[in-house]
Design a protein around this motif. Structure first.
Motif, PDB file in Angstrom:
ATOM      1  N   ASP A  41     -18.144  32.182  19.560  1.00 25.56           N
ATOM      2  CA  ASP A  41     -18.628  31.754  18.242  1.00 25.56           C
ATOM      3  C   ASP A  41     -20.032  31.170  18.335  1.00 25.56           C
ATOM      4  OD1 ASP A  41     -16.229  32.574  17.237  1.00 25.56           O
ATOM      5  OD2 ASP A  41     -15.354  30.565  17.094  1.00 25.56           O
ATOM      6  N   LYS A  42     -20.267  30.392  19.349  1.00 28.55           N
ATOM      7  CA  LYS A  42     -21.573  29.757  19.517  1.00 28.55           C
ATOM      8  C   LYS A  42     -22.653  30.825  19.731  1.00 28.55           C
ATOM      9  CE  LYS A  42     -21.595  25.999  21.855  1.00 28.55           C
ATOM     10  NZ  LYS A  42     -21.568  25.024  22.978  1.00 28.55           N
ATOM     11  N   ILE A  43     -22.364  31.818  20.566  1.00 29.89           N
ATOM     12  CA  ILE A  43     -23.336  32.890  20.807  1.00 29.89           C
ATOM     13  C   ILE A  43     -23.572  33.706  19.538  1.00 29.89           C
ATOM     14  CG2 ILE A  43     -23.727  35.016  22.105  1.00 29.89           C
ATOM     15  CD1 ILE A  43     -22.210  33.751  24.436  1.00 29.89           C
ATOM     16  N   SER A  44     -22.479  33.982  18.835  1.00 32.60           N
ATOM     17  CA  SER A  44     -22.596  34.786  17.611  1.00 32.60           C
ATOM     18  C   SER A  44     -23.457  34.078  16.564  1.00 32.60           C
ATOM     19  CB  SER A  44     -21.192  35.064  17.054  1.00 32.60           C
ATOM     20  OG  SER A  44     -21.281  35.812  15.866  1.00 32.60           O
ATOM     21  N   ARG A  45     -23.215  32.784  16.369  1.00 30.54           N
ATOM     22  CA  ARG A  45     -24.018  32.034  15.398  1.00 30.54           C
ATOM     23  C   ARG A  45     -25.494  32.006  15.792  1.00 30.54           C
ATOM     24  NH1 ARG A  45     -19.543  28.472  15.675  1.00 30.54           N
ATOM     25  NH2 ARG A  45     -20.751  27.096  17.046  1.00 30.54           N
ATOM     26  N   SER A  46     -25.739  31.789  17.087  1.00 34.01           N
ATOM     27  CA  SER A  46     -27.124  31.736  17.551  1.00 34.01           C
ATOM     28  C   SER A  46     -27.815  33.083  17.387  1.00 34.01           C
ATOM     29  CB  SER A  46     -27.160  31.305  19.027  1.00 34.01           C
ATOM     30  OG  SER A  46     -26.591  30.019  19.195  1.00 34.01           O
ATOM     31  N   LEU A  47     -27.083  34.181  17.698  1.00 32.93           N
ATOM     32  CA  LEU A  47     -27.674  35.506  17.580  1.00 32.93           C
ATOM     33  C   LEU A  47     -27.974  35.843  16.114  1.00 32.93           C
ATOM     34  CD1 LEU A  47     -28.556  38.158  18.825  1.00 32.93           C
ATOM     35  CD2 LEU A  47     -26.166  38.938  18.733  1.00 32.93           C
ATOM     36  N   THR A  48     -27.075  35.507  15.210  1.00 35.48           N
ATOM     37  CA  THR A  48     -27.302  35.785  13.778  1.00 35.48           C
ATOM     38  C   THR A  48     -28.535  35.045  13.266  1.00 35.48           C
ATOM     39  OG1 THR A  48     -24.921  36.091  13.459  1.00 35.48           O
ATOM     40  CG2 THR A  48     -26.253  35.663  11.497  1.00 35.48           C
ATOM     41  N   ALA A  49     -28.634  33.757  13.628  1.00 33.31           N
ATOM     42  CA  ALA A  49     -29.785  32.964  13.170  1.00 33.31           C
ATOM     43  C   ALA A  49     -31.081  33.487  13.770  1.00 33.31           C
ATOM     44  CB  ALA A  49     -29.571  31.503  13.540  1.00 33.31           C
ATOM     45  N   ALA A  50     -31.038  33.863  15.065  1.00 28.67           N
ATOM     46  CA  ALA A  50     -32.247  34.345  15.728  1.00 28.67           C
ATOM     47  C   ALA A  50     -32.714  35.660  15.123  1.00 28.67           C
ATOM     48  CB  ALA A  50     -31.995  34.490  17.223  1.00 28.67           C
ATOM     49  N   LYS A  51     -31.786  36.573  14.827  1.00 29.23           N
ATOM     50  CA  LYS A  51     -32.159  37.860  14.228  1.00 29.23           C
ATOM     51  C   LYS A  51     -32.747  37.664  12.822  1.00 29.23           C
ATOM     52  CE  LYS A  51     -29.183  41.209  16.572  1.00 29.23           C
ATOM     53  NZ  LYS A  51     -28.090  42.196  16.375  1.00 29.23           N
ATOM     54  N   LYS A  52     -32.124  36.777  12.083  1.00 28.44           N
ATOM     55  CA  LYS A  52     -32.595  36.528  10.723  1.00 28.44           C
ATOM     56  C   LYS A  52     -34.016  35.992  10.714  1.00 28.44           C
ATOM     57  CE  LYS A  52     -31.398  33.946   6.544  1.00 28.44           C
ATOM     58  NZ  LYS A  52     -30.426  32.991   5.928  1.00 28.44           N
TER      59      LYS A  52
END
Length: 870
Positions: free
Chosen positions: A304-315
């Motif tokens: 979950d932590k990686i997924s949240r970070s990846l979504t924010a970084a891509k955005k």
């Protein structure tokens, strides 16, 4: 299995330490306070072993403390007891081998305290891993405790890896083999590093530090996985089959953690493309673990932590930065930082350790002290022997010259005073009867010693014969040390005792011959003075010799010679009274150098203690040699002055024999007493040798019975005949049609083969089929693919850093047969379905005739279930 890996304990058989150790104490130390203290310590040691190994241990530090105390005690007593001679056998089972259905797990029994130490240290590492795995990792104290015990476990296994082969001097069981304990040490070190990753994360340390710690942990887990996977014998253990997926999952998990924290560092450096690349790589790693190893580790929080970070970084990158996302292979490697190391095994490991045998010196010191005492005895015997030899030489020379009797016998009638003194000395010591009784006792003492020695060697012979017979019967299965090789030191010792007895017999014979030669004159010396005087011939030498200068000079020289002999007696007493103890010096040398140069230390001490005595003895011997030369010259002058007649010569000859008989009596009596003492002392030594032989034979018998029991169980588990295939003519199973499935072959054992049945009548040829009918035929059924409930893992991404992704394939997939499987269905044999035929026309294929058995093989109704298939 828990996320963290622990190691099972080894189990040991009960061992009685009291009997062999107490026997050594009582035979080595004289009765007294010291012996009582050591016997009490032996009891305490036996209780400590039962507490450490004789009961289940809780996963608590107090249980580990007991193990550590016992291990420290073993290290302390190893140099103090001759365990190779005590025949104390320790039996341990393989920690990972659970045994078979019929019982009997792999175990090894060795008469080696080094083996006991190795197995106890294995349990130290195993229990430390269990205690660490039980810690609560949500608080700081639990993290510190877990890290400490994982490093202790790693150190224990690493120490075994370095010492096990030298400690056992044979092939160990697989659980304590160097490759196994080396792998376990690496696993424990990996887990300790992971604990530090958790602590660094909990302490909110810098992302750069956490990334390096996690990357190092991933590297450790990768190394552990490789060792565990590629060692030849490890994967056969079910334990390592469970460990493999955990190591693979932890490797990916730690790598993903490192990438996550390194991505945060990239964000701080405004490297948004690198941040996204690392998070994408971390996502792939997490997915790999989730798809293969989700039952072993919980990845939800990290995922979950990686997924949240990846979504924010891509955005942010898509709408603001538009930074190029590099390939994973082009990313800079993450550094590594290790905060763990294996705990060195240095005794004492326990903080509460007290040496039960603190006052007992090591065996190396005991042996050195024994060798030093032997050198001291050799020195003393050499000095005393040289002085006694000089005394015997002096007495022999004087007896041959009939001195001093010739000077006392100038009257020619009375018995000389020196002869009377010699006669009284012989009578006081028991005369002939005492010597005859001692000589009579010698054969009995000799025979007793021979019987003890023969009985001892016979025990060895009988056990070796039994061992050879069993070795010839079982061949390679009889895999214990041959008795012939084991008994070589004992047989050499026994041959040495036999040689000693043979030399003693020769010495006894020499003494008897000497006694026979002088017994007549000795008997004469034992008679009263009047009978002694009557037995000595009379003579009338010239009275003028009484005041002669030659006589005075000769008497003065004899007086000086007597003084030399008295000085030797004093010297002999002084040499015997010298005492010194080398224990302190040997202990100091052992502590400083780790070894004892016994010869150099003892020689130096003997020179300082006996140097002055040696010089005085040499001076005394030279003085005697000078006086004897002067006495011989004076005696020649004295003989020339004497009147030469036959009576005087006869009288002088008898007096010489009497003087020689006295000297021989003294020497023979001393020799026989020494012989009697020798036989009695040798009896005690031979009894100890007999006990040693009895102990080792008993230990070998116990080992033999245990090995025979294991062989019987092994033989009982073996099949009585090799596997075989049933001949084709005994089976009605038709060959499968081409293109159809081929069921797995298996052997069916029936109680009785059925008789051959008549075949059904030949079927008529098939009728012509219209294309329309053919088109309505059932399609050819296709076998259903195997169940994909447990698919083999896919290959990991090629961009992964560190070790290659584990190739663990999981447990072998269980492929169920398709639900539509029917080996007798027409579709399975590519046969078309035939429409209903007109009345009177036989169907195709025709049904089997009435009362005929079904043509396909059926399982007999009375048949029991199949034997378990391999």
């Amino acid at each position: 299995m828990a996320t963290f890996i622990s190691v099972p304990l080894k189990k040991s058989s009960e061992v009685d330490l009291v009997k062999p150790l107490s026997k050594f104490v009582t035979s080595t130390y004289p009765p007294g306070e010291e012996q009582t203290e050591y016997l009490r310590a032996v009891e305490e040691l036996n209780k400590l072993r039962k507490s450490a190994l004789g009961r289940p241990l809780d996963k608590h530090e107090s249980s580990l403390e007991i193990l550590l105390r016992y291990y420290d005690q073993l290290c302390a007593i190893e140099p103090k007891f001759p365990f190779t001679e005590l025949c104390l056998t320790f039996t341990w089972k393989d920690a990972f081998d659970k045994g078979s259905l019929f019982g009997g797990s792999v175990k090894l029994a060795l008469a080696s305290v080094g083996y006991e130490k190795t197995c106890v240290l294995f349990n130290v590492g195993a229990l430390a891993s269990q205690i660490a795995s039980e810690q609560n990792l949500d608080n700081d104290e639990g993290l510190k405790t877990a890290a400490k015990f994982y490093q202790l476990a790693s150190g224990a296994f690493a120490h075994i890896k370095d010492t096990v082969l030298s400690a056992l001097n044979r092939e160990p069981t697989m659980d304590i083999s160097p490759e196994t304990v080396g792998t376990l040490s690496q696993i424990m070190l990996s887990q300790a590093q992971e604990v530090f990753v958790l602590k660094a994360t909990a302490d909110k340390m810098k992302d750069a530090i956490v990334a390096k710690l996690a990357n190092q942990a991933a590297d450790y887990y990768g190394d552990a996985f490789k060792q565990c996977q590629y060692k030849e014998n490890l994967p056969k253990y079910f334990y390592f089959q469970e460990v493999l997926p955990v190591l693979a999952a932890k490797h990916c998990m730690m790598q993903a953690t490192a990438e996550l924290h390194q991505s945060a560092l990239a964000n701080q450096k405004k490297k948004f493309g690198e941040e996204i690349a690392r998070l994408q790589h971390a996502t792939e790693l997490v997915k790999t673990v989730a798809s293969r190893y989700d039952e072993y580790v919980n990845m939800k929080d990290l995922s979950d932590k990686i997924s949240r970070s990846l979504t924010a970084a891509k955005k942010d990158n898509d709408f603001i930065y538009h930074d190029r996302v590099p390939e994973v292979k082009d990313l800079e490697h993450i550094g590594k930082a290790s905060l763990v190391k294996t705990t060195g095994i240095q005794t004492p490991l326990s903080q509460k350790f007290t040496d039960l045998f603190e006052k007992m010196v090591p065996m190396a010191v005991q042996q050195s002290v024994s060798a030093a005492n032997s050198r001291k005895s050799d020195t003393v015997n050499r000095l005393i022997g040289s002085m006694r030899e000089a005394t015997n030489l002096c007495n022999g020379v004087l007896a041959s010259l009939n001195l001093p009797a010739a000077l006392e016998d100038l009257s020619g009638d009375a018995v000389p005073q020196s002869i009377l003194e010699k006669s009284r000395a012989v009578v006081q010591q028991g005369g002939l009867q005492s010597i005859e009784q001692l000589i009579k006792d010698l054969p009995e003492l000799l025979q007793r010693n021979r019987e003890i020695l023969d009985e001892s060697l016979k025990m060895l012979d009988d056990e070796e014969t039994t061992d050879n017979e069993l070795r010839g019967k079982f061949n390679q299965r009889w895999n214990r040390t041959p008795s012939g090789d084991l008994y070589k030191p004992l047989r050499a010792e026994g041959n040495n005792f036999r040689n000693i007895l043979d030399k003693a017999v020769q010495a006894d014979q020499v003494v008897k011959e000497r006694y026979t030669a002088h017994c007549e004159m000795i008997a004469l010396l034992c008679k009263p003075e009047n009978e002694l005087s009557a037995a000595i011939p009379s003579a009338n030498p010239a009275k003028t010799l009484q005041g002669s200068e030659v006589v005075n000079v000769l008497r003065a020289q004899l007086a000086q010679l007597d003084e030399v002999k008295r000085e030797r007696e004093v010297l002999e007493g002084e040499v015997k009274s010298v005492t010194f103890d080398m224990t302190a010096k040997f202990l100091t040398a052992l502590a400083q150098d780790g070894a004892i140069n016994e010869e150099a230390l003892t020689t130096s001490e003997l020179d300082s203690r006996y140097g002055s005595h040696t010089q005085r003895v040499q001076q005394n011997l030279r003085r005697q040699e000078e006086l004897l030369s002067q006495i011989q010259v004076s005696h020649q002058e004295f003989s020339a002055l004497k009147q030469s007649n036959s009576e005087a010569n006869n009288r002088e000859e008898v007096l010489k024999k009497l003087a020689s008989a006295h000297d021989s009596y003294i020497e023979i009596s001393s020799n026989i007493k020494e012989g009697t003492k020798f036989y009695n002392d040798l009896t005690e030594i031979l009894l100890k040798f007999q006990n040693k032989c009895s102990d080792i034979v008993f230990a070998r018998k116990t080992e033999r019975d245990e090995l025979l029991k294991e062989l019987q169980q092994s033989i009982a588990r073996e099949p009585s005949a090799p596997s075989f295939n049933v001949p084709s003519y005994q089976s009605n199973t038709p060959a499968p049609a081409s293109g159809g499935p081929n069921p797995a072959p298996r052997t069916v054992f029936t109680q009785q083969q059925p008789q051959a049945k008549p075949q059904p009548p030949a079927r008529p040829p098939p009728p012509s089929v219209t294309p329309q009918a053919a088109s309505t035929s059932a399609p050819v059924s296709t076998p259903v693919a195997p169940s994909s409930a447990n698919p083999p893992p896919v290959a990991p991404p090629s961009q992964a850093q560190g070790p290659p992704y584990p190739t663990y394939q999981g447990y072998p997939g269980y492929y169920q047969m398709p639900m539509a499987y029917n080996p007798y269905a027409y579709g399975q044999f590519n046969m078309q379905y035939m429409p209903y035929q007109a009345q009177g026309q036989a169907g195709y294929p025709g049904a089997p005739p009435a009362q005929q058995p079904y043509p396909y093989p059926q399982q007999p109704p009375q048949q029991q279930p199949y034997y378990p298939q391999q």
